[in-house]
Write a protein that holds these residues in place. Sequence first.
Motif, short mmCIF file in Angstrom:
data_model
loop_
_atom_site.label_atom_id
_atom_site.label_comp_id
_atom_site.label_asym_id
_atom_site.label_seq_id
_atom_site.Cartn_x
_atom_site.Cartn_y
_atom_site.Cartn_z
N UNK A 183 -8.89 -6.49 -12.04
CA UNK A 183 -8.53 -5.29 -12.79
C UNK A 183 -7.02 -5.06 -12.75
N UNK A 184 -6.42 -5.29 -11.60
CA UNK A 184 -4.96 -5.12 -11.49
C UNK A 184 -4.24 -6.02 -12.48
N UNK A 185 -4.69 -7.26 -12.59
CA UNK A 185 -4.06 -8.20 -13.52
C UNK A 185 -4.15 -7.70 -14.96
N UNK A 186 -5.28 -7.11 -15.31
CA UNK A 186 -5.46 -6.62 -16.69
C UNK A 186 -4.64 -5.37 -16.98
N UNK A 187 -4.65 -4.43 -16.05
CA UNK A 187 -4.04 -3.13 -16.36
C UNK A 187 -2.52 -3.12 -16.22
N UNK A 188 -1.97 -3.99 -15.38
CA UNK A 188 -0.51 -3.96 -15.19
C UNK A 188 0.24 -4.36 -16.45
N UNK A 189 -0.38 -5.13 -17.33
CA UNK A 189 0.31 -5.52 -18.56
C UNK A 189 0.56 -4.32 -19.48
N UNK A 190 -0.17 -3.24 -19.29
CA UNK A 190 0.00 -2.04 -20.11
C UNK A 190 0.83 -0.96 -19.43
N UNK A 191 1.17 -1.18 -18.17
CA UNK A 191 1.86 -0.16 -17.39
C UNK A 191 3.36 -0.43 -17.34
N UNK A 192 4.13 0.61 -17.29
CA UNK A 192 5.57 0.51 -17.13
C UNK A 192 5.88 0.24 -15.67
N UNK A 193 6.77 -0.72 -15.43
CA UNK A 193 7.17 -1.00 -14.06
C UNK A 193 8.10 0.09 -13.57
N UNK A 194 8.06 0.32 -12.27
CA UNK A 194 8.78 1.44 -11.68
C UNK A 194 9.38 0.99 -10.36
N UNK A 195 10.66 1.28 -10.14
CA UNK A 195 11.28 1.04 -8.84
C UNK A 195 10.99 2.25 -7.99
N UNK A 196 10.20 2.05 -6.94
CA UNK A 196 9.85 3.16 -6.06
C UNK A 196 10.79 3.20 -4.87
N UNK A 197 11.37 4.36 -4.60
CA UNK A 197 12.20 4.46 -3.40
C UNK A 197 11.31 4.44 -2.16
N UNK A 198 11.73 3.69 -1.17
CA UNK A 198 11.00 3.63 0.09
C UNK A 198 11.99 3.97 1.19
N UNK A 199 11.66 4.98 1.96
CA UNK A 199 12.58 5.40 3.02
C UNK A 199 12.51 4.43 4.19
N UNK A 200 13.55 4.44 5.01
CA UNK A 200 13.62 3.55 6.17
C UNK A 200 12.54 3.85 7.19
N UNK A 201 12.04 5.09 7.21
CA UNK A 201 11.02 5.46 8.20
C UNK A 201 9.61 5.36 7.64
N UNK A 202 9.44 4.71 6.47
CA UNK A 202 8.10 4.53 5.90
C UNK A 202 7.29 3.59 6.79
N UNK A 203 5.99 3.86 6.95
CA UNK A 203 5.17 2.97 7.78
C UNK A 203 5.08 1.59 7.14
N UNK A 204 4.94 0.58 8.00
CA UNK A 204 4.84 -0.78 7.49
C UNK A 204 3.43 -1.08 7.05
N UNK A 205 3.32 -1.81 5.95
CA UNK A 205 2.03 -2.26 5.46
C UNK A 205 1.62 -3.54 6.15
N UNK A 206 0.51 -4.14 5.72
CA UNK A 206 -0.01 -5.34 6.37
C UNK A 206 0.95 -6.52 6.36
N UNK A 207 1.83 -6.62 5.35
CA UNK A 207 2.75 -7.75 5.27
C UNK A 207 4.07 -7.48 5.99
#
Length: 134
Positions: free
Chosen positions: A52-76
Amino acid sequence: MGYVCPVCTAGVADGRQLADHLAVTASLGRKDHREWLETHAPDWGDSTRDELAERVTEYATELDLPVSDDAPEGPAGRPQGPRLEDAIAEQSTGPGRGDLTGDAQSILEEAMELTREMEQSDERAKGSGSSDDE
């Protein structure tokens, strides 16, 4: 890199969150999201999150999201963006969202009152040492 929902302009952190946002919002009864999915990804209900992500992203506008230095780390090990749950909670408080009909509001208020009464009854029972068997 994030995306903007093509239906409601909510920002999400990545394509998988966009797929989640669209599917969950549609499943919760938001007609506009359901109609969009039925038009642009008719088999959305049978798709995996990645498909679903592959299908819907082609219709969505890309966005640069600000991420603060104190944001929790994700799995990667990278800073994690906004959570889907937070975005849905924010949307539900917007104007025209979550409005209840008179009947639904009445039922909700009655349920809340019954819950309060049950909690008070339980507290009284605990305080007096009585049980339901008496």
